[in-house]
Design an enzyme around this catalytic site. Sequence first.
Site, PDB file in Angstrom:
ATOM      1  N   HIS A  68       5.163 -24.296 -16.225  1.00  0.00           N
ATOM      2  CA  HIS A  68       5.003 -23.567 -14.962  1.00  0.00           C
ATOM      3  C   HIS A  68       4.064 -24.273 -13.991  1.00  0.00           C
ATOM      4  CE1 HIS A  68       1.284 -21.761 -16.788  1.00  0.00           C
ATOM      5  NE2 HIS A  68       0.896 -21.768 -15.524  1.00  0.00           N
TER       6      HIS A  68
ATOM      7  N   ASP B  70       7.533 -22.176 -22.056  1.00  0.00           N
ATOM      8  CA  ASP B  70       6.596 -22.715 -21.062  1.00  0.00           C
ATOM      9  C   ASP B  70       5.857 -23.920 -21.640  1.00  0.00           C
ATOM     10  OD1 ASP B  70       5.086 -23.040 -18.788  1.00  0.00           O
ATOM     11  OD2 ASP B  70       3.685 -21.409 -19.254  1.00  0.00           O
TER      12      ASP B  70
ATOM     13  N   SER C 250      -4.315 -23.157 -17.081  1.00  0.00           N
ATOM     14  CA  SER C 250      -2.926 -23.305 -17.527  1.00  0.00           C
ATOM     15  C   SER C 250      -2.647 -24.726 -17.998  1.00  0.00           C
ATOM     16  CB  SER C 250      -1.966 -22.963 -16.391  1.00  0.00           C
ATOM     17  OG  SER C 250      -1.999 -21.582 -16.100  1.00  0.00           O
TER      18      SER C 250
END
Length: 346
Positions: free
Chosen positions: A85, A134, A234
Site C-alpha cells: 500500500h 499487503d 507502514s
Amino acid sequence: MALLLPLAVLLAACRPGHGFSGGCDTCGLRPVAYHYGGMRVVGGTEALHGSWPWIVSIQNPRFAGTGHMCGGSLITPQWVLSAAHCFGRPNYILQSRVVIGANDLTQLGQEVEVRSIRRAILHEYFNNKTMINDIALLELDRPVHCSYYIQLACVPDPSLRVSELTDCYVSGWGHMGMRSAAPTQTAEVLQEAKVHLLDLNLCNSSHWYDGVLHSHNLCAGYPQGGIDTCQGDSGGPLMCRDSSADYFWLVGVTSWGRGCGRAFRPGIYTSTQHFYNWILLQVRAAAHPTSRTWSHYMSTSSYHHGPNAVPTQPSVSDSCPFPAQKLREFFTGVQNLLQSLWGSKA
C-alpha cells in the site's frame, strides 16, 4: 566436550535455521546492540543507533520534513521487503530513495547508504480496500554493504513456530501521537517499542476487528492500547527474538490499524512466513545473470552444514560478530587437538 559446546553454540548463532538470509553471511544479528535497554512508534522510545540494522527509510520528496514515506527491511544486499500500500502511485516509486543504516534521518552519517529503486514488485492480488496481500519487494539499483549498522533480516520459513515467540518489537519513523483525527509529529529519530503477538481469532472478534482480518495477518500490540505502530511506520518490521538464541526473525510487515494506540485496535501486520514462497519466487525470477543464484542465500530448517554464503565485503564489514569461517577453523583445531590427546592416552 565442555569446551566444544560453547563453540558450537557460537557457530549456530552465526546462521539461524528455519529461514533465509541474503548474503553478508548472516541475518537477524545486531552487532551494536547486544543488550537491549529500555523499551516513538506510539508509546515507545528512541532506538539506539544500530538497534535494528535491517530497517530502512523509504523517502519521497513529496513528503514533508525528511521525506520519510514508509519503512522496510533489508532481506538481501539488494532487496527490501515492505508493504504494497506504500506504492499505490507509480511516481512514488520513481521518485523515492531508500536510506539504509540510519537512525536520525536529519543527520545521515558515513555509515548510511542511499539507494534508488530499480523496481517494485507488489503482490499481484493486493487489494487496497481490504488490505489483503499487503506485501511488496523493492529491488535496489545496486547492493548495499553490510556493516555494524547494516545487517540483513531473517525471513522465517513455514517450519518456524512464530506463535511461540514472546519477545517481539516494532520500530519505525512514523507518527508518534495517538490519532483520533489528524496525526501528530513524525519521528526524526528511529523509535522502538516492545509488543505482544495477540491471538488472531481474538483480534478478529466482534469487539475488536469484527472479522475483517485474514489468515495471512498477524496482530500485535496490547489489548489496552497505548503502544502501537502508526502512519509512516507502514512497511516496517515486526521482529521477534528467536526462542533459543540471540537473533531476530522478521515475522511481520506493518500493514494497517484503526487509529494508533487505541484499545482493542492493535496493529495489523502481514505475515512474512505466509509469503515466504512468494518472496523466493519473485527474487529468483528477477535474478540477474551476473548475480548469485537465490539458492546461495537460502537457509532452511534442513540446513546442517554451516554457512556457505561469502561476505560481500572484506572482514571490516563482516556482518557476524563471530566470523563463522574462523570459528569453524578454531573448532576443527580444538577437535583435532582433543583427538590427539585422547589417542596418546590410549
